[in-house]
Motif scaffolding. Sequence first.
Motif, mmCIF file in Angstrom:
data_model
loop_
_atom_site.group_PDB
_atom_site.id
_atom_site.type_symbol
_atom_site.label_atom_id
_atom_site.label_comp_id
_atom_site.label_asym_id
_atom_site.label_seq_id
_atom_site.Cartn_x
_atom_site.Cartn_y
_atom_site.Cartn_z
ATOM 1 N N PHE A 60 0.837 -1.204 0.000
ATOM 2 C CA PHE A 60 0.000 0.000 0.000
ATOM 3 C C PHE A 60 0.871 1.253 0.000
ATOM 4 O O PHE A 60 0.630 2.199 -0.760
ATOM 5 C CB PHE A 60 -0.929 -0.025 1.219
ATOM 6 C CG PHE A 60 -1.808 1.188 1.317
ATOM 7 C CD1 PHE A 60 -2.597 1.578 0.248
ATOM 8 C CD2 PHE A 60 -1.848 1.944 2.477
ATOM 9 C CE1 PHE A 60 -3.418 2.695 0.329
ATOM 10 C CE2 PHE A 60 -2.668 3.056 2.566
ATOM 11 C CZ PHE A 60 -3.444 3.436 1.495
ATOM 12 N N SER A 116 0.976 3.803 -3.079
ATOM 13 C CA SER A 116 0.641 5.195 -2.756
ATOM 14 C C SER A 116 1.740 6.124 -3.229
ATOM 15 O O SER A 116 1.467 7.179 -3.801
ATOM 16 C CB SER A 116 0.470 5.379 -1.242
ATOM 17 O OG SER A 116 -0.534 4.562 -0.756
ATOM 18 N N THR A 159 1.511 6.533 -6.916
ATOM 19 C CA THR A 159 0.349 7.353 -7.279
ATOM 20 C C THR A 159 0.632 8.826 -6.990
ATOM 21 O O THR A 159 0.339 9.701 -7.807
ATOM 22 C CB THR A 159 -0.887 6.888 -6.491
ATOM 23 O OG1 THR A 159 -1.008 5.483 -6.616
ATOM 24 C CG2 THR A 159 -2.150 7.543 -6.996
ATOM 25 N N LEU A 160 1.223 9.079 -5.828
ATOM 26 C CA LEU A 160 1.553 10.463 -5.486
ATOM 27 C C LEU A 160 2.592 11.025 -6.448
ATOM 28 O O LEU A 160 2.537 12.199 -6.812
ATOM 29 C CB LEU A 160 2.066 10.546 -4.047
ATOM 30 C CG LEU A 160 0.988 10.354 -2.978
ATOM 31 C CD1 LEU A 160 1.592 10.353 -1.584
ATOM 32 C CD2 LEU A 160 -0.074 11.451 -3.093
ATOM 33 N N TRP A 184 -4.237 1.267 -6.678
ATOM 34 C CA TRP A 184 -4.072 1.990 -5.414
ATOM 35 C C TRP A 184 -5.264 1.746 -4.492
ATOM 36 O O TRP A 184 -5.110 1.456 -3.306
ATOM 37 C CB TRP A 184 -3.902 3.486 -5.697
ATOM 38 C CG TRP A 184 -3.566 4.281 -4.483
ATOM 39 C CD1 TRP A 184 -2.687 3.937 -3.495
ATOM 40 C CD2 TRP A 184 -4.105 5.556 -4.121
ATOM 41 N NE1 TRP A 184 -2.638 4.920 -2.543
ATOM 42 C CE2 TRP A 184 -3.491 5.926 -2.907
ATOM 43 C CE3 TRP A 184 -5.021 6.424 -4.713
ATOM 44 C CZ2 TRP A 184 -3.784 7.128 -2.273
ATOM 45 C CZ3 TRP A 184 -5.298 7.624 -4.084
ATOM 46 C CH2 TRP A 184 -4.697 7.972 -2.874
ATOM 47 N N GLY A 229 -5.422 -0.073 -0.996
ATOM 48 C CA GLY A 229 -6.031 0.565 0.172
ATOM 49 C C GLY A 229 -7.014 -0.364 0.854
ATOM 50 O O GLY A 229 -7.009 -0.507 2.087
#
Lengths: 660, 150
Positions: free
Chosen positions: A57, A61, A64-65, A111, A115
């Motif tokens: 995760f 993340s 994705t960020l 993502w 999550g």
Amino acid sequence: MLNLISFDASPLGALGQLSLLAALAFTLGGTWLAVVGGLKADARATEAARRAVWAVFALVSLSTLTLMAALLGDDFSVRYVAEHSMRASPTWIKVTGLWGALEGSILLWAWILAGYAFILSLTLRRDALRPWALAAMYASLLFFVGVCATVASPFTPLAQIPADGRGPNPALQNHWMMAVHPVLLYLGFVGLAVPFAYAVAALVTGRLSDHWVVVTRRWTLTAWAFLTAAIVAGGWWSYETLGWGGYWAWDPVENASFIPWLLATAFLHSIQIQERRGLMRSWNVWLIVLAYASTVLGTFLNRSGIVQSVHAFAGGPVGPVFLGFLAFLLVAGTLLAAWRAPHLRDEGEPPAALSREGAFLAGNWLFLVFAVMVLVGTLFPTIVEAVQGRRDTSVGPAFYNAFAIPLGLGLLFLMGVGPLLPWRRAEGEGLWRALRPLLLAGAGAALLAYAFGIRGVGVLTTVGLAAYNLVGLGLLTGRALRQRGGGFLGLVREQPRRYGAYLAHIGLVVMALGIAFSTAYRQDAQVTLNAGAAPVQLLHETLALESTRVEQKPYGQSAIARVQIDGRPFEARLNTYLQGGDTPFPAPAVRYGLWGDTYLVVTAFGEDGRWASVRLIESPLVSWIWWGTALVVLGAGLTLVTPRRTAARAPALRAAPATD
Amino acid sequence: MPLVFSLVLCSAAALTPEQAARAEAIGQNLRCPICTGEPITQSTNDLSRDMMRDVREQVAAGRTDAEIYSYFAARYGNFVLLNPPREGVGLLLWGAPLAALGAGGFVLWRFLRRRTTATPAVTTAGEEDDPYDPYLAEVRRRTRQGGEGA
């Protein structure tokens, strides 16, 4: 690999790609650990697998960020940003760019999946299901993270870094729903991965007794609520942008989101039979496997370009990959269920036809037929094309409506009967007594509607069934209030599950009324208006074109017609975008009202802005669909609330007939 | 198609409201050949507009729905028929949901009929009005097993 990851060429691209690869490594490791933990009942391996989820995760993340940072910072050294974003876009468009094209949308999917896996890892009980639920989650993660890190990586570097990106798809810049609908949809789709994982765990361990069903109810309801909200949000989006005043066109991709909804709704009802009576075990396993597989099918249809749709992404290598995953899910599900078939046999007696179970099963039957109908209609042109070698058929709303209307009405009918019936068995006479006031109310409402001049059979039936449902729920609530005493709020707090379900049913009734009236009594007229000319009478309104103007924006331009409709200003726009060339994207002006919407679209402008062709649409009760959905989602939320325990209640002495 | 040319000459004759509604309904079922899945009543391009005018003219000329559909199918291919005809392969399409309905109904009927002995009608009112506790229900079910099936 070395030339694919270069910090010199693209720091953000390299960071994103590396974190995806690391996430993939952790996913592989976690899968292995979870399987070992399950096979050897090794608690340490299971614990390690659980913690590996956190790493996955965190890493997904991070990537994705990273992509978000690249989008917001206009870093065109990242391929995805160069191909689907541009400097001139407003910030919110850059944010939505994350899911505006294929690679980013799969990353978002991965993502959200990571999550959900993370939340699952925190809430999983320490039992035999744990390693296998994790392993099944990892199998999904392996696919999505794997696709992201390889064939559909948004981070592959570019040979030449452009000065500006190519910009987002013009159709996706037109409305703020772009920021809402896809995210909700993914939350709904991906949420079904968790009940699927539990079903797989129950199958693998052979512990098909009903614990997994109890745990998955919350997850399924959450996913279902998101899915419901997402589908309707998508309808609202197309209402607000496509410019024909409709919200549902039975487009293949819309259908693809509807099939999981139908199956999940059927599942939500049939798991209650298992919860209460321990029946329908294999049926529930099948339903959730099919529901999850149908989300993958939907994604496949959307991504592969095999269906003609306004929503489809351009084709790419991911189509076959998704098809492979879909086949894997179906085959694995079938094999597991076949292997465990002896454990899946129900112990008790099958339910009686006249019972809550019977009503749920009849509902399941209709939901399944509905899903089959939508699936066949969606895939039929593709199948014919595959067989005949050319695209020779289309399936339009006429086909879907021919079945959807009677099926929907049948479901509305069952929706009223279900809550009236007791579990196990009802007596025909008692049921008839309980049903009579509902039927009378329904007939009365339909007659009243007839007296008011409504003639459509579908609309009259919907009105009748709406009254029948509302009266039924009202009577049940009234009876509970009388028996329990005290206020309504106390009752709801004690049984949030029941009253949440009632609220969701009321929401569906409101939606059904909105759909029936807005479909049957929608009016549509077109006219060309001259600026400053005398007002024109159209439908029930008076229209006058006050002025036209053009607004230049860095990313395109808007031609705006300001029209007075019955003295109130409407500003309908026709937007063009840099990437779209001359293709106009209408942005209608809508005045929402409780009893009906007034909807104005510009279809063409005169070259000098002296005239504008407009289309006026009046449709009654459209907003009931949106409000009804709000009730449905609220109701679903209420069923998740933990009931307040009543302290030391006297045992119920009065054995009231349950159907009364 | 001499008929059509003569129709074009007399242009869009004024339609009665019923005829206009009929033309609209037919237009809903004709796909714009160059767009993605939009009927010609929604699409705003020139071809759709021409086709829609064509529909109105043919309605005004008193042709039947079937004649109008087959005219467009002959011109643009079966592809434009959004309401696929119930013949040939179309039968598969229209029959599938009916088959599913029939098969599902049969399976459900068989399943519910498997219940041989009639269980006495248990009034579960008390159980029903308690806040539902799945674990309690599970325990109840297990303890009751064997006794209730008889």
